[in-house]
Scaffold this active site. Sequence first.
Site, PDB file in Angstrom:
ATOM      1  N   TYR A 184     -11.733   7.042 -12.986  1.00 44.49           N
ATOM      2  CA  TYR A 184     -11.970   5.759 -12.315  1.00 44.49           C
ATOM      3  C   TYR A 184     -12.674   4.776 -13.242  1.00 44.49           C
ATOM      4  CZ  TYR A 184     -13.388   2.531  -8.582  1.00 44.49           C
ATOM      5  OH  TYR A 184     -13.569   1.427  -7.785  1.00 44.49           O
ATOM      6  N   ASP A 243       0.848  -1.189   0.000  1.00 46.75           N
ATOM      7  CA  ASP A 243       0.000   0.000   0.000  1.00 46.75           C
ATOM      8  C   ASP A 243       0.886   1.241   0.000  1.00 46.75           C
ATOM      9  OD1 ASP A 243      -2.164   1.972   0.752  1.00 46.75           O
ATOM     10  OD2 ASP A 243      -3.286   0.103   1.016  1.00 46.75           O
TER      11      ASP A 243
END
Length: 312
Positions: free
Chosen positions: A145, A33
């Site tokens: 997105y 991450d």
Amino acid sequence: MKSTVLVTGGAGFIGSHLCERLLADGQDVLCVDNFYTGSKDNIRHLLDNPCFELIRHDVVLPLYVEVDQIYNLACAASPVQYQSDPVGTTKTSVMGAINMLGLARRKRARILQASTSEVYGDPLQHPQPETYWGHVNPIGARACYDEGKRCAETLFFDYHRQWNVDIRVIRIFNTYGPRLHRNDGRVVSNFIVQALRGEPITLFGDGQQTRSFCYVDDLIDGMVGMMDQDTEIGPINIGNPAECTIRELAETILRLTDSKSELVQHPLPIDDPVRRKPQIDKAETALGWSPKVTLEDGLGETIAYFRHLLSK
């Protein structure tokens, strides 16, 4: 058999639940991450587990590790988050897919793409089956997105066709549960936080637009089931087909929180889908999967999480 499993976006809302599940299943987990939207608080309870390893890394850059499976979840997922850095959002979806597919190809690892119902855009077909190609504005505010995830799916299937990479693709519909970020702009977390604080409930439009909400535990069951079977590569919808209006969701949350907050209407965001409901016949047939948690039960767990969070 014990495997080493890479989870990109592993410190995020869904990723942290997936890491928990994989560890409970006896796997070694590499959590990757960059903490743009993920949080160490989501995985802090996993850090002392000898089978868990955290790597701070951005999937826009190549990664060289030894793995047997890859779950590619890295990408901001709420409109507030992904529209705050639209170029970064597109890069994460597209370059992240290229880098993780390259890793899967080198290591002969199976790789699952966490795609999204947003590939259907503002759908003209209802409910949405996997065969529907979608209705997406390629230059709108949400396109970073929507189109980023659509391009990622293209890359997954091209890597499969051209190099026989072992892929799995799921399309995730609205998911909620503990560890949603309180300020990420998603409707469930927005409504719960506003209700618990006694603030006005922000209702966009007239509230008659619909969504289908899947509790995170059900989603994880579907995700792991998709990865662990050997016949279906996807795409497969993973979501709860129980459709409700946004106004109904707000009224349910007000009742469950015993809140006196008022509903206040605001203009509907640009390109916001009017209706959203998954057709899940394929998941039921290929995976033996269907959601088990009712909306009220799932909201109860989520409200309890936010009560604790806001009390700190």
